[in-house]
Design an enzyme around this catalytic site. Structure first.
Site, PDB file in Angstrom:
ATOM      1  N   GLU A 140       1.626  -0.685  -5.032  1.00 34.31           N
ATOM      2  CA  GLU A 140       0.648   0.354  -5.327  1.00 34.31           C
ATOM      3  C   GLU A 140       1.444   1.663  -5.329  1.00 34.31           C
ATOM      4  O   GLU A 140       1.713   2.245  -4.294  1.00 34.31           O
ATOM      5  CB  GLU A 140      -0.450   0.423  -4.265  1.00 34.31           C
ATOM      6  N   ASP A 170       0.838  -1.199   0.000  1.00 37.95           N
ATOM      7  CA  ASP A 170       0.000   0.000   0.000  1.00 37.95           C
ATOM      8  C   ASP A 170       0.878   1.256   0.000  1.00 37.95           C
ATOM      9  O   ASP A 170       1.870   1.320   0.741  1.00 37.95           O
ATOM     10  CB  ASP A 170      -0.866  -0.023   1.268  1.00 37.95           C
TER      11      ASP A 170
HETATM   12  C1  NOJ Z   1      -4.457   2.954  -0.948  1.00 33.81           C
HETATM   13  C2  NOJ Z   1      -5.583   2.043  -0.630  1.00 33.81           C
HETATM   14  O1  NOJ Z   1      -5.890   1.292  -1.759  1.00 33.81           O
HETATM   15  C3  NOJ Z   1      -6.716   2.938  -0.176  1.00 33.81           C
HETATM   16  O2  NOJ Z   1      -7.914   2.229  -0.040  1.00 33.81           O
HETATM   17  C4  NOJ Z   1      -6.321   3.598   1.107  1.00 33.81           C
HETATM   18  O3  NOJ Z   1      -7.315   4.530   1.475  1.00 33.81           O
HETATM   19  C5  NOJ Z   1      -4.991   4.341   0.967  1.00 33.81           C
HETATM   20  N1  NOJ Z   1      -4.013   3.587   0.240  1.00 33.81           N
HETATM   21  C6  NOJ Z   1      -4.411   4.641   2.316  1.00 33.81           C
HETATM   22  O4  NOJ Z   1      -3.961   3.463   2.923  1.00 33.81           O
END
Ligand code: NOJ
Length: 554
Positions: free
Chosen positions: A279, A220
């Site tokens: 991500e 993440d």
């Molecule tokens: C990316 C995640 O996919 C999202 O759902 C989240 O709100 C943010 N990162 C913060 O962790």
């Protein structure tokens, strides 16, 4: 010869055994959002046991791996992306034993399990942060986060001008007057990755889950861990968009790569080809490629592809740019159309192009037609593809959720002007009827719309032309024909009419009519699968508008 082809009946292809190695290079990875997938105990919230019971469905769908969004102990200020204990399962999802059973059963079915790792921030209920606040200024635990004095006469102004991705300042003031940094919600304080205890802790967390048997991690905010020295003001820099798409003092700093090199060494100690997927919202696919250099991560989500409108020239450009960017680092390209943070693609394509947070249903029939065509295009590209739960049912976003039902923290921080992520998180329908359409026996944490049951797995199973059967056929063909996922770059046909994309790969061709009107093209072979009904006659085909056709070529 007249070649009539129902849209979703696959033509048999010679089956070839897949190489056991490098499974991830062309894998189809299915994202489960645990809260909304299947509820085994009737409390209105999905859980690990619910997922375990549905593994045969995922196997039958034809995916290779399942990525689970966070199920760890969390107060759920941001749907579990606020983790209070990285080694515990939240009671609403079950126990560590349930996680173990899920991993074991998935492996028995030949499915891999990828879990989410949230290293940029913890929950404000994480023991380190709670103690850092309780112990007050001077607590050594404060150094594990970014605590700073404020500006202004009495320190009443935030330490710098950064804004939270969810709206409002990226700083909140503790009761004793010190400010702490949170790029997301105030309940998600950012870790200080310069502190050795933070790095040690995450190496240990990695090992914990690797020892549990997981096959990989989705990281993440992989682009956010390292902040520029001194936390400088953004100044004239554009403030960030939903998830940030620029190199800023807080995103895409070069220092993050050293962390991933360390992690890669840990992963490689374990057997079984486990993987990392980043991500990382970066400004260009070239910068995304930095995350997947040979000694770093394996894959990175291709958000530039996800953000591309339904436009032939734009799609061709991003496909080529993605493949070109990955080639020098030897990583596979990835493709994704939907996830838990963006409006589902059936609704994005039902509306005029307008970002990833859409509030209007648009033309639903058109959106679904394009979504199906877009999916067949995605699954025909070389590399790995991500499928988000419910897209195989053609689900639209639920755009009319009542404000009081919403849970997305960004909706509230932006005073209802942004943050419509609940619309893609509505629990999915499994059956035609029932209190929550088979999601569970006891309702659903977000209201499901009327008519949801008609989109259910039950309603679509075995129905020719249904979106579910289209996905099943596409994934079966992809598995049977190794050239489809893995294999060489597409060779584009240049002499096609405007608005048509056509390319060949070994033994296979894909033609996509991105316009709304039918187009006649030469038939490159035998129809394998089509996103809407087509008819090929003597060497030609009328390709209907917003339709993709897969072909077996000689
Ligand atoms: C990316 C995640 O996919 C999202 O759902 C989240 O709100 C943010 N990162 C913060 O962790």
């Amino acid at each position: 010869m007249n070649q009539q082809h129902p849209m979703d009946e696959p033509v048999a292809l010679a089956t070839t055994t897949r190489e056991p190695t490098d499974w991830w290079r062309d894998a189809v990875i299915y994202q489960v959002y645990p809260r909304s997938f299947a509820d085994s105990d009737g409390d209105g919230t999905g859980d690990l046991e619910g997922i375990r019971r549905r593994l045969p469905y995922l196997k039958g769908l034809g995916v290779d791996a399942v990525w689970l969004s966070p199920f760890y102990a969390s107060p759920q200020a941001d749907g579990g992306y606020d983790v209070a204990d990285y080694r515990a399962v939240d009671p609403m999802y079950g126990t560590l034993l349930d996680a173990d059973a899920l991993i074991t059963d998935a492996h028995a079915l030949g499915l891999r399990i990828i879990v989410d790792l949230v290293p940029n921030h913890s929950s404000d209920q994480h023991e380190w942060f709670r103690r850092a606040v309780e112990e007050g200024p001077g607590s050594p635990l404060r150094d594990r986060y970014h605590f700073r004095p404020g500006k202004g006469v009495d320190g009443e102004l935030p330490p710098n001008d950064w804004e939270s991705v969810f709206g409002g300042p990226a700083w909140t003031r503790a009761a004793d007057g010190a400010w702490f940094l949170h790029l997301f919600a105030p309940e998600q304080p950012d870790f200080n990755w310069e502190h050795p205890a933070v790095a040690d802790e995450f190496r240990s967390i990695l090992r914990f889950w690797l020892d549990m048997g997981v096959d990989g991690f989705r990281i993440d905010v992989a682009h956010g861990l390292v902040k520029a020295e001194g936390l400088p003001d953004l100044g004239g820099h554009d403030q960030l968009k939903l998830l940030g798409n620029d190199v800023t003092p807080f995103f895409d700093q070069d220092g993050v790569h050293e962390i991933y090199r360390t992690w890669r060494r840990i992963l490689d100690e374990y057997d079984g080809e486990r993987i990392f997927v980043a991500e990382a919202w970066t400004p260009t696919v070239e910068r995304t490629a930095n995350y997947v250099r040979p000694d770093e991560l394996h894959q990175a989500f291709n958000f530039q592809y996800l953000s591309t409108p339904w436009d032939a020239a734009a799609l061709r450009r991003i496909v080529d740019a993605s493949l070109d960017a990955m080639r020098p680092v030897g990583a596979p390209a990835t493709w994704v159309l939907s996830n838990h943070d963006v409006t589902r693609h059936a609704t994005r394509f039902a509306n005029p192009p307008g970002g990833t947070q859409i509030r209007t249903p648009g033309d639903r029939e058109l959106g679904l037609r394009r979504a199906r065509a877009a999916t067949l295009l995605m699954l025909a590209l070389p590399g790995s593809a991500y499928v988000y739960q419910g897209e195989e049912l053609g689900l639209p976003d639920v755009t009319d959720l009542p404000d009081e039902a919403r849970q997305d923290p960004s909706f509230f921080r932006a005073e209802g002007q942004d943050g419509f992520r609940d619309g893609c998180r509505v629990p999915i329908p499994w059956t035609r009827t029932g209190s929550s359409y088979g999601f569970g026996d006891g309702g659903s944490w977000l209201p499901q719309p009327d008519g949801w049951g008609e989109l259910s797995v039950e309603a679509q199973t075995g129905v020719p032309g249904s979106t579910l059967e289209l996905y099943r056929s596409a994934l079966a063909l992809r598995r049977a024909q190794p050239g489809l996922g893995a294999g060489g770059d597409p060779v584009w046909w240049d002499d096609v009419s405007e608005g048509v994309l056509a390319f060949e790969r070994p033994g296979f061709a894909c033609t996509v009519n991105v316009t709304g009107a039918p187009v006649r093209i030469p038939a490159p072979g035998t129809v394998l699968l089509a996103s809407s009904p087509v008819e090929a006659t003597d060497g030609e085909i009328e390709l209907p508008g917003d339709t993709t056709v897969w072909w077996a070529t000689a």
